[in-house]
Each structure stands twice: as C-alpha cells, then as structure tokens.
Design a protein around this motif. Sequence first.
Motif: not given
Length: 492
Positions: A16-19, A25-31, A473-476, A480-484
């Motif tokens: 979970a990346i929050d925020p 704006g206000h954004l939360k990402i869950e993968v 890809p999320v190698p680490d 989670p750099v690529n998610v952002g």
Amino acid sequence: MSQAANPAADGKIKIAIDPLTRVEGHLKIEVEVKDGKVVDAKCSGGMFRGFEQILRGRDPRDSSQIVQRICGVCPTAHCTASVMAQDDAFGVKVTTNGRITRNLIFGANYLQSHILHFYHLAALDYVKGPDVSPFVPRYANADLLTDRIKDPAKAEATNTYGLNQYLKALEVRRICHEMVAMFGGRMPHVQGMVVGGTTQIPTAEKVAEYAARFKEVQKFVVEEYLPLVYTLGSVYTDLFETGIGWKNVIAFGVFPEDDDYKSFLLKPGVYLDGKDEEFDPKLIKEYVGHSFFDYSAPGGLHYSSGETNPNPDKPGAYSFVKAPRYKDKPCEVGPLARMWVTNPELSPVGQKLLKELYGIEAKNFRDLGDKAFSIMGRHVARVEETWLTAVAVEKWLKEVQPGAETYVKAEIPDASEGTGFTEAPRGALLHYLKIKDKKIDNYQVVSATLWNANPRDDMGQRGPIEEALIGVPVPDIKNPVNVGRLVRAYDP
C-alpha cells in the motif's frame, strides 16, 4: 508511505502506497505482487469534493468561478469547460476574437501544466537531487539516472543536465502564469473567461508582451524539455514496454479552430478495441458500484441524469471517484489519448532523436506503435503535445485582432441545459449545467482523473490506472519505484 504485508499463502504480497506523493490530490495505491510483478491493483481517491452540491441553487454564471477550486492545478480547464457549458445553455456564440483569446489563455496554462507535471512531479522518479527537501525522502533503491548509467562521468553530467532544468522550469512556469493573467485577469483562478467570451479586449501592447514571454517558454520546450524526455527514454528503454493498460482512449477535443467548434487543434475521437470511432457523448455513463456514492436506481447514469449522493460507509466501495465508461468500457484520457486520436506530426527534435537514440523512423505519433502505451510513451506524448501547443500559440498570436470585440452579452434563460466539452492538460473534461427558474438545478463534472483513476465499475472492470499497473515490475517490494512512475505518468 509504502507498507508491504507478509506474503500470503498463494505467494502474493500486498503493498500500500498511501499517500502517493507528487500527484495533485489525495491518492492511495494498493497492489498485489507475485514473482516480482503486479498481479492486482486498486486506485483509491480519498477526498469527497462536493462541488455538485455547492453549486445547486446559485446563479449559473457563478459556476465558472466556483469550479476553479475543484483542482489546484487545472482551474483554467474547469473554467473553460464551465463557460462552454454556459455558452451552450445560454445559446450564445462567442466572437472570433473571443475564441482566439480563450485559446491564448488556456494555451498558456497548457504549457505551464505540462512543464509542471514533468519537472516537478515526475522527474524525481529519474533525476537525483541533493539530499535536501523537496528531493528527499526517496526510496533507498530509487533506480535513478545515476544508478542506470554505468559511466560515472556521463551519469553525473546527464543527471546535472536534468537537475538544472528542474530549477529553470520553476521560472518558466512563472512566465506562463503571467501569460495567462494578461488576458485572464489573474492566476491561478482566472476571472477573464465568462459566458459569451472574455472580459478583456487584447491591445497591441498586451499581445506584444504576451509574445515576448512566450518566446522564452517556446525556447525552453524546444531546446530543453524535448531533448531531456528523449534522453531519459534512451536510458529507461524498458519503460517503453511497461504499463500498457486497456489501450482504449477517448478525447473530447480542445482549442477550437473555427467559430462553430467543428475543428480543433486536438480533435475529439475514440479508439476502442483497436478501432477508431467518432465521439458520441450519449454513450458515456458513470458507475458507482465500488465508489462511495449511491444511485437512486442500479446501473450507470448518463451525466445529464447524474447524481452525487455520497455514502462513505458503503460496503465494497474503496474510492470517492466514480467510474466513467464509454460504451461500458474503461478509457484512458490525457496527452496519450489526444495524440493517438489526432495523430499529429512529431516535432523535428522528436523525429531526430528517435532516429539517433532509438533507431526508430517515426513521422507521426502513431508511428510509435505499442511503445506509446507505456510509462515512457505517456511522457513522450505530453512533451510532443507541449511542442504542438506552442506552435499553435504562435499561430493564434498572429490571428488575434487587437481592439476587436471578445464578448457577447447573454441573458440567463428561465430553463435550459448545456454541456461544455474540453480537455484539461491531464485529460477529457466535461461540465454539465441544468438551469431551472434561472438557477442551477443540477451540475455534474466528469473530470480527467475520474476517467483515469477510477475504481472497478459495476461489471468488475478495473479503471485505466489499475489495469495499466498489471504486470509492472516490482523487483524490490520495499522500493516499488515503478508503481509510482506508472501512476504519475498519468498526472492524476
């Protein structure tokens, strides 16, 4: 802030990346990650804005000022959509000079917004700044230019090149704001765009002042912004293969080139399931199956029948964003969508660097093929659109007539409705206005981030950002750099 849970029995790890920072704006990402790649995603908007309720019962002319507070970075876009809805509802036709002046106001804002997005929101995913705010905190394993380029001297030189532009872009954005204010009255909330046109008639002196500032902005776009994006792409070649998404796009059209709004610099259109279609606004619906809203009846609603009834305790919901659909399908909006629909010729700089750095012969945007539907492809689309907008601004400066009327008086109708279709820098935008007894009876906004950052719909389909995250890809898992990178490429 990123938090990673322990692996589940099926080997999936939830992050979970929050925020999610560096978005407007206000954004939360869950993968969910398995075997180093995203296998599921949720995109959650955490704030209820409520402008639809705020506007009810007000003078219809107030809407263009109030809606500018919806978003801190695209007030000019909301103002544009609002006055276009008023034009439609009031039955007024803007003069030629009013149309061109509106384009000059909005065009300057486009230049500012795209420069803002790349340099001050997205660039720190690639360029390493000093260990001071706003360049820190950052991920420990950030995969920056200095990590990717093996030659230390070249790495330092390329990184410094990008970092210096980051600072210079602040000044360029200030100049763009001044250009908007010259005909718009002020920034960030313009007063000079109203139903019937604009309030300020351009003078020869003002046009010359605008043009002098514009030359500085244009020089920056051609000599610095364009080369930097293509340079980054040559280092991050893998990001041209990452973040494909649904490959459905929609554009409403922006910057009218005639007084009947039949032709646009960036035209309206739809690309759905691999085929081009004409845009038909009747085919838009908004769903709220997983949104914190209730409808009076199940199913999706056309914006002209739109309802905004918040329910923050709704079971199964996870976002204050509705889920717009076209023909019941998710569609991406933004620079990629506009460039794909219009398919303009690429800038001379872009054509040259594509050949030199990538070995790609490309004249028009669609020549990029599948590479366009990617993290880096979205940045290329944005910088090329910035150049295209600059070319258009140069043309509008030659077309605007000093001293010619820019405003047509319009009376509030007793009852009417109207829709304003335009494009915010980050994507397709519409404002719907219904008037009853000379007051606003209903107002609906379907904004760019609703199209891109929406949750699952009633049919279970992921939103465009959610779908584009699949396979990233999320190698680490701690970084989670690529998610952002993926999410920020949409500029939500």
